[in-house]
Motif scaffolding. Structure first.
Motif, PDB file in Angstrom:
ATOM      1  N   ASP A  27       0.831  -1.209   0.000  1.00  0.00           N
ATOM      2  CA  ASP A  27       0.000   0.000   0.000  1.00  0.00           C
ATOM      3  C   ASP A  27       0.873   1.270   0.000  1.00  0.00           C
ATOM      4  O   ASP A  27       0.425   2.319  -0.451  1.00  0.00           O
ATOM      5  CB  ASP A  27      -0.937  -0.010   1.221  1.00  0.00           C
ATOM      6  N   ASP A  32      -1.542   4.690   0.702  1.00  0.00           N
ATOM      7  CA  ASP A  32      -1.129   5.520   1.837  1.00  0.00           C
ATOM      8  C   ASP A  32      -0.567   4.689   2.981  1.00  0.00           C
ATOM      9  O   ASP A  32      -0.670   5.090   4.147  1.00  0.00           O
ATOM     10  CB  ASP A  32      -2.312   6.373   2.306  1.00  0.00           C
ATOM     11  N   ASP A  34      -1.296   1.980   4.673  1.00  0.00           N
ATOM     12  CA  ASP A  34      -2.027   1.579   5.881  1.00  0.00           C
ATOM     13  C   ASP A  34      -2.813   0.272   5.741  1.00  0.00           C
ATOM     14  O   ASP A  34      -3.459  -0.145   6.711  1.00  0.00           O
ATOM     15  CB  ASP A  34      -2.971   2.710   6.348  1.00  0.00           C
ATOM     16  N   HIS A  35      -2.769  -0.378   4.580  1.00  0.00           N
ATOM     17  CA  HIS A  35      -3.663  -1.542   4.417  1.00  0.00           C
ATOM     18  C   HIS A  35      -3.390  -2.638   5.451  1.00  0.00           C
ATOM     19  O   HIS A  35      -4.328  -3.174   6.047  1.00  0.00           O
ATOM     20  CB  HIS A  35      -3.595  -2.090   2.992  1.00  0.00           C
ATOM     21  N   ASN A  38      -4.456  -1.370   8.889  1.00  0.00           N
ATOM     22  CA  ASN A  38      -5.926  -1.382   8.970  1.00  0.00           C
ATOM     23  C   ASN A  38      -6.464  -2.793   9.204  1.00  0.00           C
ATOM     24  O   ASN A  38      -7.278  -3.032  10.096  1.00  0.00           O
ATOM     25  CB  ASN A  38      -6.550  -0.885   7.656  1.00  0.00           C
ATOM     26  N   GLY A  74     -10.566   3.146   6.258  1.00  0.00           N
ATOM     27  CA  GLY A  74     -10.154   3.154   4.853  1.00  0.00           C
ATOM     28  C   GLY A  74     -11.254   2.654   3.940  1.00  0.00           C
ATOM     29  O   GLY A  74     -12.415   2.518   4.336  1.00  0.00           O
ATOM     30  N   ALA A  75     -10.862   2.379   2.698  1.00  0.00           N
ATOM     31  CA  ALA A  75     -11.824   1.849   1.736  1.00  0.00           C
ATOM     32  C   ALA A  75     -12.119   0.388   2.057  1.00  0.00           C
ATOM     33  O   ALA A  75     -13.246  -0.091   1.894  1.00  0.00           O
ATOM     34  CB  ALA A  75     -11.249   1.957   0.328  1.00  0.00           C
ATOM     35  N   SER A  76     -11.106  -0.313   2.514  1.00  0.00           N
ATOM     36  CA  SER A  76     -11.252  -1.763   2.660  1.00  0.00           C
ATOM     37  C   SER A  76     -12.154  -2.158   3.832  1.00  0.00           C
ATOM     38  O   SER A  76     -12.757  -3.230   3.784  1.00  0.00           O
ATOM     39  CB  SER A  76      -9.885  -2.428   2.784  1.00  0.00           C
ATOM     40  N   GLY A 117     -18.819  -0.749  -3.415  1.00  0.00           N
ATOM     41  CA  GLY A 117     -17.650  -0.066  -4.006  1.00  0.00           C
ATOM     42  C   GLY A 117     -17.765   0.237  -5.487  1.00  0.00           C
ATOM     43  O   GLY A 117     -16.909   0.926  -6.042  1.00  0.00           O
ATOM     44  N   THR A 125      -8.419  -4.121  -7.919  1.00  0.00           N
ATOM     45  CA  THR A 125      -8.918  -4.157  -6.538  1.00  0.00           C
ATOM     46  C   THR A 125      -8.962  -5.612  -6.058  1.00  0.00           C
ATOM     47  O   THR A 125      -8.650  -6.540  -6.805  1.00  0.00           O
ATOM     48  CB  THR A 125     -10.353  -3.595  -6.406  1.00  0.00           C
ATOM     49  N   MET A 126      -9.436  -5.775  -4.838  1.00  0.00           N
ATOM     50  CA  MET A 126      -9.632  -7.099  -4.244  1.00  0.00           C
ATOM     51  C   MET A 126     -10.496  -8.004  -5.136  1.00  0.00           C
ATOM     52  O   MET A 126     -10.383  -9.226  -5.087  1.00  0.00           O
ATOM     53  CB  MET A 126     -10.264  -6.975  -2.856  1.00  0.00           C
ATOM     54  N   ARG A 174      -7.813   4.779  -3.815  1.00  0.00           N
ATOM     55  CA  ARG A 174      -6.696   5.706  -3.723  1.00  0.00           C
ATOM     56  C   ARG A 174      -5.649   5.504  -4.823  1.00  0.00           C
ATOM     57  O   ARG A 174      -5.057   6.477  -5.306  1.00  0.00           O
ATOM     58  CB  ARG A 174      -6.032   5.469  -2.372  1.00  0.00           C
ATOM     59  N   ASP A 187      -1.719  -5.017  -6.182  1.00  0.00           N
ATOM     60  CA  ASP A 187      -2.771  -4.401  -5.362  1.00  0.00           C
ATOM     61  C   ASP A 187      -2.820  -4.996  -3.946  1.00  0.00           C
ATOM     62  O   ASP A 187      -2.937  -6.208  -3.783  1.00  0.00           O
ATOM     63  CB  ASP A 187      -4.133  -4.585  -6.038  1.00  0.00           C
ATOM     64  N   GLY A 189      -5.220  -4.865  -1.641  1.00  0.00           N
ATOM     65  CA  GLY A 189      -6.503  -5.491  -1.304  1.00  0.00           C
ATOM     66  C   GLY A 189      -6.665  -6.856  -1.974  1.00  0.00           C
ATOM     67  O   GLY A 189      -7.204  -7.793  -1.375  1.00  0.00           O
TER      68      GLY A 189
HETATM   69  P1  ADP Z   1      -7.510   3.119   1.677  1.00  0.00           P
HETATM   70  O1  ADP Z   1      -7.300   2.998   0.207  1.00  0.00           O
HETATM   71  O2  ADP Z   1      -8.707   3.939   2.017  1.00  0.00           O
HETATM   72  O3  ADP Z   1      -6.265   3.535   2.389  1.00  0.00           O
HETATM   73  P2  ADP Z   1      -6.917   0.373   2.335  1.00  0.00           P
HETATM   74  O4  ADP Z   1      -5.490   0.767   2.118  1.00  0.00           O
HETATM   75  O5  ADP Z   1      -7.185  -0.336   3.611  1.00  0.00           O
HETATM   76  O6  ADP Z   1      -7.861   1.629   2.206  1.00  0.00           O
HETATM   77  O7  ADP Z   1      -7.393  -0.595   1.164  1.00  0.00           O
HETATM   78  C1  ADP Z   1      -7.007  -0.414  -0.167  1.00  0.00           C
HETATM   79  C2  ADP Z   1      -7.572  -1.538  -1.005  1.00  0.00           C
HETATM   80  O8  ADP Z   1      -8.990  -1.433  -1.075  1.00  0.00           O
HETATM   81  C3  ADP Z   1      -7.119  -1.509  -2.450  1.00  0.00           C
HETATM   82  O9  ADP Z   1      -5.882  -2.182  -2.600  1.00  0.00           O
HETATM   83  C4  ADP Z   1      -8.249  -2.193  -3.205  1.00  0.00           C
HETATM   84  O10 ADP Z   1      -8.024  -3.585  -3.344  1.00  0.00           O
HETATM   85  C5  ADP Z   1      -9.432  -1.997  -2.294  1.00  0.00           C
HETATM   86  N1  ADP Z   1     -10.418  -1.090  -2.898  1.00  0.00           N
HETATM   87  C6  ADP Z   1     -10.382   0.246  -2.937  1.00  0.00           C
HETATM   88  N2  ADP Z   1     -11.492   0.739  -3.541  1.00  0.00           N
HETATM   89  C7  ADP Z   1     -12.229  -0.348  -3.901  1.00  0.00           C
HETATM   90  C8  ADP Z   1     -13.502  -0.528  -4.558  1.00  0.00           C
HETATM   91  N3  ADP Z   1     -14.242   0.506  -4.957  1.00  0.00           N
HETATM   92  N4  ADP Z   1     -13.937  -1.782  -4.751  1.00  0.00           N
HETATM   93  C9  ADP Z   1     -13.219  -2.850  -4.345  1.00  0.00           C
HETATM   94  N5  ADP Z   1     -12.029  -2.740  -3.702  1.00  0.00           N
HETATM   95  C10 ADP Z   1     -11.545  -1.514  -3.496  1.00  0.00           C
END
Ligand code: ADP
Ligand code: MG
Length: 207
Positions: A27, A32, A34-35, A38, A74-76, A117, A125-126, A174, A187, A189
């Motif tokens: 990440d 950023d 933090d994945h 997090n 975060g997003a995850s 998402g 992405t994941m 991000r 990636d 996620g």
């Molecule tokens: P942030 O991006 O808010 O810092 P994290 O670092 O914890 O959150 O997670 C990032 C991961 O989230 C990415 O590597 C990606 O796999 C996943 N991700 C981000 N946006 C989406 C989305 N819209 N749909 C599916 N997975 C997503």
């Protein structure tokens, strides 16, 4: 004695926590940094909040999902949280997991992640680990494989999906801020999703 679902969540949590620095490093390259932090925080909370003796798989997964939603951030966080909660809903009251249930878990998780998402396959992405893994799992079951055989093949597809993320541009989350500069990077996620599936497989094999 801890229930099967608690032991499975433990295996996932331990795998995520053991890979905290690896996920964070991925990440750092396209996000950023933090994945891993997090996800490790989230799973530490899951293992504290879920009752180790919970036999109801649906209840345990719902609790895990709510905990991930409120602790990962975060997003995850919302995405994984939704995946676990949606899986919990369809397994409400069940105490044994069948091969068919695992297929439903894949499908409900992906549907939940996509509803929340709005990403599709190929956006780095994941989902690029989960969708091919789910498809392989369903195909293997339809060909007569048992749960472990099908999950072994699904993990292989997830690993291929993770490799594939290195070749594509991020268009969600991000990492999309980097545009084409995200090419060449794996990636985070997709990687945590692959680790999750590998942990489930190892749990089932060791049972
Ligand atoms: P942030 O991006 O808010 O810092 P994290 O670092 O914890 O959150 O997670 C990032 C991961 O989230 C990415 O590597 C990606 O796999 C996943 N991700 C981000 N946006 C989406 C989305 N819209 N749909 C599916 N997975 C997503
Ligand atoms: Mg991040």
């Amino acid at each position: 004695m801890p229930s099967s679902i608690y032991n499975c969540l433990s295996e996932i949590g331990e795998r995520i926590i053991a890979n905290k620095d690896y996920l964070t490093e991925l990440d750092r390259e396209i996000g950023d940094s933090d994945h891993g932090i997090n996800m490790a925080r989230g799973f530490k909370a899951v293992l504290e909040k879920v009752n180790p003796e919970e036999q109801d798989i649906g209840a345990a997964l719902k609790k895990a999902g709510m905990t991930l939603l409120s602790t990962v951030g975060g997003a995850s966080g919302p995405l994984y949280g939704t995946a676990y909660m949606e899986s919990g809903k369809i397994l409400s009251g069940k105490t044994e997991l069948t091969a068919e249930d695992m297929k439903k878990i894949f499908e409900a998780s992906i549907a939940g992640i996509q509803k929340r998402g709005k990403a599709i396959r190929g956006e780095k992405t994941m989902l690029d680990a989960l969708i091919p893994a789910s498809e392989t799992y369903a195909k293997k079951l339809s060909e007569g494989s048992d749960m472990i055989q099908a999950l072994e093949a699904a993990c292989e597809s997830a690993r291929e999906g993770v490799e594939y993320t290195k070749t594509i541009t991020a268009t969600k989350g991000r990492a999309s801020y980097l545009g084409e500069r995200s090419i060449g990077h794996q990636d985070p996620g997709a990687t945590s999703a692959m680790l999750t599936l590998e942990a489930i497989l190892d749990y089932l094999k060791g049972k």
